[in-house]
Scaffold this active site. Structure first.
Site, PDB file in Angstrom:
ATOM      1  N   GLU B 440     -17.934  25.321 -16.620  1.00  0.00           N
ATOM      2  CA  GLU B 440     -19.270  24.820 -17.027  1.00  0.00           C
ATOM      3  C   GLU B 440     -19.174  23.725 -18.075  1.00  0.00           C
ATOM      4  O   GLU B 440     -20.025  23.613 -18.957  1.00  0.00           O
ATOM      5  CB  GLU B 440     -20.170  25.958 -17.538  1.00  0.00           C
ATOM      6  CG  GLU B 440     -20.796  26.826 -16.482  1.00  0.00           C
ATOM      7  CD  GLU B 440     -21.624  26.070 -15.459  1.00  0.00           C
ATOM      8  OE1 GLU B 440     -22.156  24.997 -15.779  1.00  0.00           O
ATOM      9  OE2 GLU B 440     -21.714  26.558 -14.314  1.00  0.00           O
ATOM     10  N   GLY B 441     -18.149  22.904 -17.980  1.00  0.00           N
ATOM     11  CA  GLY B 441     -17.966  21.823 -18.953  1.00  0.00           C
ATOM     12  C   GLY B 441     -17.038  22.265 -20.065  1.00  0.00           C
ATOM     13  O   GLY B 441     -17.348  23.193 -20.808  1.00  0.00           O
TER      14      GLY B 441
END
Lengths: 598, 598
Positions: B440-441
């Protein structure tokens, strides 16, 4: 799978220019040591590490060592690599020439050891433990014991182990219960269970020589009732060859987070009548002997921290060079670039690199001081160096190993999602590194040793002398008119002040409120490591600047060294004042809760 | 194997006294929310988490998900647990009542989500990803799409996935290559390969609804040419039941460091003529939709950091209570004690505990602000809360996940040698935690978002407002005549100054020298998290003091909270000034080397 290329240029720099290879070569018994010899050894060791050991690192991890009915099979290729290792004479490098060793100084064996550990930590544990057993026998073995075991251990024909831990006796060796009953003929029957025995069983050699802590009948309670025994896997025939199987058996090996290829054995002594052993040294002094050797072992584990950091750095750097992702920051519509262009990837890699260089510098300086402490003809020089080594060993062990967990974790992060995939190999370094702050004494045990035996007991005399040396380097750095050196001076100055503040607190508090001092012990160890690393990096920067001024070439190396020292000053040293604050102020909050409040 | 007991008392405290449960309950649409309802939910969720999910955590890790010829079998007990989870209505907790959801506020689903993730992170990823897919369809799906998919996804009958990453497109989604060709009947044929697809294939449900990023023919290059499609594993019959197998197949699953029981799939779309999908929303706006949902997903991963820290803490604490080793420091010849008596074990446990409490406080406060931002009738209040949420999401994600790696590693350390043995289970938390700062980053992506979109773009307006709120708390703490509060005030004061210094540097530098600003981005994120955690712990201490003064009971809890806040101030907040120094001064050294010098 990652390659390993021994960082020979940095090793040479540290050995020659920071650790004083010339001074070591001038020591009695080191007459054969020369820069050329060292270069030749580093080159050969580098080839072996990169060509033979490194390719087995990942496959060994995946395959692991296997236990079957008391026998342990090492991973594919392990036996061949071990044979080649022994045949090439690497087991004998630092050993006494009287038993076939090459008697090379610690400074050299330190650099070579770094290579083994970077290339394949799980493999390197086998010769490392053997070295420990050799030292125990050299230290206190009878001539007969030495003659029986040492030549074959030095040659690598047999390996050795250290049997300390039992389920109820980990950090607290006073709780050892293994018993030794005198047979009457000078031998003893050993009964008990030892756990966490590295290479306690394997198929690499046709004998394994176990050094075992056990209690004699009627021995005093606690640490003063523990004796040291030598217990071979196979008893020796009259001609010195392995004969009857001794009653020590591998009950199981552990399923571990990392170092899968290094078998960690549970050994049962005496389940079938008693394992036959002989006493090493005097009764009830086993733990004392262990402590004498412990410096060496702790130093070696500290080297694992350095070595895994180097390997993780090389691995991450290679990925960063190869991986194309995104465009250059601030450039719209530009071409895709490798991730080395991205500032945070840079930051991570420089963080790994500068700390690894700092650890190498500090560890090798301690390695050279060990040679001075052992071999220098002047008593005062020996004593001064020994005091320095004693002080720094827990720092090298604790700081380098804790760092290696963070650095290997950063290496995973550089890989992004691929770092989490086992086939990439980056995660292995993290898994392998995680044992290093635990075994040979946890970081807390190192920190206890540091603040108690090494600082408080002597009122901080040695650390004060070290701080004075740091200040001398700081003065030199402060005199250089240059932006990078100004940055280094600024951070080193506040780092040294923080270290001094922490040390003064430890000296003042240890006798008054020992629990409070202990709350600060691990933060203090970390503070000491960070500042000591900054001290060595500042020295390195000064030397690099001088070399650049002399114009003797190697510009890329020396310029990079100054950058690395500056990065360390801007990103690592600034943690020092916060740690000192915690050392001085951290006790009340840590100790306030009752057990019930937890 | 470790137990998990949901920390309901601390959750209640944070929800009610720090995050403003009453204010959330007063929001339109939250009329049914009451303290009693919340308590009942927490109790039921805690039972399910501790009784059903937690016992599968370690066995699921050891067994893992298995791939065979395109099919994925989850670990033993997984399917039964999933069915029970769905039947109990846990999948529907935060979903829209229109599609069968219970429509509970984010603050409540946050606490419940923490429990699932603490109990069994690998399991929790399945409902988490489904929630993401539900949100995508809620956000931009047609009524037909919503009616087809949402009721069964909300009920848990089907699960959902998010298909973003491709081998060449990780952090850089502009590089997505998967193609979508219009068939002419309103559907599309999808061709391409997606990697790292969490629960991309499994045996828990009889359909899986994939949300997929792909490019239409003639779509613009880069991020503005990516569209979002819904692609079910089984196409639906006219009656809405699963029909023909769609052309999306699981080619393999990854062999990962952790979350072994969560299948991470490589999905091949269109190897046999094209996977049939329908467009979600407008063409070429897929990435934009993803970004709208990304706050939720990033918050959820931040919660994983908190949740794993809680689990690692409980695990280590239990061991520390059970493990007898050594005697009390300073007591000669005393009885053996558990290791909770040893100051460094205390320090480690308090460090885990106080940081976990700080993360919970900050995350729940952000969760409550999300409810205010969505539901409050006053535009200005909504806008203010949304700005706060936008600012804090990258901090919650980056800081909590990075912390969780350190905290799980500390949990291993508390166990000593046993921590390295997989059967102990402590190492699993570290292995599981290690993915959270990546997916998620990565932390760098969070930090870029933080300093760019969330701070520099608005000249630091929101962070300045947050700093002003911190200062108000500091003033209150400074007014308390008490040693612990004086310690908290001292560290919070220097922490806030450091945060302000860092924020001013970011605002001033971002437009001038974006690379320099980015070098400091991750240290700045960490600085922000530490100080924001200290701010919430200071609030917690003030409330605890007030409650103790009122004499309403629960003294042990409130006294412990003050101790925890003080520990955090003495051991965690002091890192802030050093981080600010690095933010402001760290660029030159990080960027100086040329690529060739690496």
């Amino acid at each position: 799978m990652s390659q390993y290329i021994a960082p020979i240029r940095d090793m040479q720099f540290v050995m020659r220019e920071l650790a004083g290879l010339d001074a070591v070569a001038a020591l009695p018994g080191c007459e054969e040591v020369s820069a050329d010899l060292v270069d030749a050894i580093l080159e050969e060791a580098g080839k072996f590490a990169g060509g033979v050991l490194a390719p087995l690192n990942w496959s060994g991890d995946q395959e692991g060592a296997k236990w079957n009915n008391g026998e342990v099979t090492t991973a594919s290729g392990w036996k061949e690599a071990y044979n080649q290792f022994a045949e090439s004479g690497w087991t004998a490098l630092a050993c006494d020439p009287q038993y076939g060793g090459q008697g090379l100084p610690k400074l050299i064996s330190t650099a070579v050891m770094e290579m083994w550990k970077s290339a394949n930590m799980a493999f390197s544990l086998c010769p490392m433990l053997t070295t420990g057993a050799i030292e125990a026998l050299m230290l206190r073995g009878t001539d007969e014991q030495k003659d029986m075991y040492l030549p074959k251990m030095v040659s690598g024909e047999w390996t050795g182990t250290m049997n300390l831990t039992e389920p109820q006796a980990g950090s607290d060796l006073a709780a050892v219960r293994t018993r030794a009953e005198p047979v009457g003929d000078g031998t003893y029957r050993i009964f008990g269970q030892k756990i966490f025995i590295t290479y306690g069983e394997h198929d690499l050699t046709d004998n394994i020589i176990h050094l075992v802590l056990a209690r004699l009948p009627d021995a005093p309670e606690g640490v003063k009732g523990i004796s040291l025994f030598v217990v071979p896997k196979f008893l020796l025939n009259a001609d010195g060859t392995p004969g009857a199987r001794n009653d020590v058996h591998c009950v199981s090996i552990e399923h571990k987070l990392g170092i899968h290829a290094s078998p960690t054995a549970v050994l049962a002594f005496g389940d079938h009548g008693g394992a036959i052993g002989t006493l090493v040294g005097e009764p009830n002094r086993g733990l004392e002997y262990m402590f004498i050797m412990m410096n060496e072992a702790r130093f070696a584990v500290g080297m694992e921290g350095l070595a895994l950091s180097e390997r993780a750095y090389q691995h991450a750097l290679q990925y960063a060079k190869d991986r194309i992702q995104g465009t250059e920051l601030g450039v719209r519509g530009g071409p895709k670039v490798n991730i080395l262009h991205h500032p945070d990837v840079r930051r991570m890699l420089m963080s790994m690199r500068s700390q690894t260089e700092a650890m190498r510098a500090l560890a090798y300086v301690v390695g050279a001081a060990t040679d001075m402490a052992h071999l220098h003809p002047d008593d005062a020089v020996r004593a001064r160096n020994q005091a320095f080594v004693d002080l720094m060993i827990p720092v090298v062990k604790g700081w380098c190993t804790e760092n290696s967990v963070d650095i290997a974790s950063t290496g995973v992060q550089v890989h992004g999602g691929m770092g989490f995939i086992e086939e990439t190999g980056a995660a292995q370094h993290l898994r392998d590194a995680r044992i290093t702050p635990i075994y040979e004494g946890t970081t807390a045990i190192q920190a206890n040793d540091l603040i108690g035996r090494k600082i408080a007991r002597e009122g901080g005399a040695t650390i004060k002398a070290v701080i004075a040396e740091m200040r001398a380097v700081l003065a030199e750095v402060g005199g250089v008119q240059d932006e990078a050196f100004a940055a280094i001076a600024r951070s080193l100055d506040s780092g040294i002040k923080a270290l001094e503040e922490g040390a003064e607190y430890i000296v003042a508090t240890y006798g008054q409120d020992i629990k409070a001092a202990h709350v600060g012990s691990v933060p203090f160890l970390r503070l000491f490591g960070i500042v000591a690393g900054g001290w060595q990096m500042a020295r390195a920067a000064l030397i690099a600047r001088q070399r650049l001024g002399e114009g003797g070439g190697d510009e890329v190396f020396y310029r990079s060294k100054i950058v690395s020292a500056r990065f360390y000053a801007d990103h690592v040293l600034p943690q020092a004042p916060g740690l000192a604050y915690t050392v001085v102020n951290g006790a009340a909050g840590a100790l306030a809760l009752s057990e019930e409040q937890f």
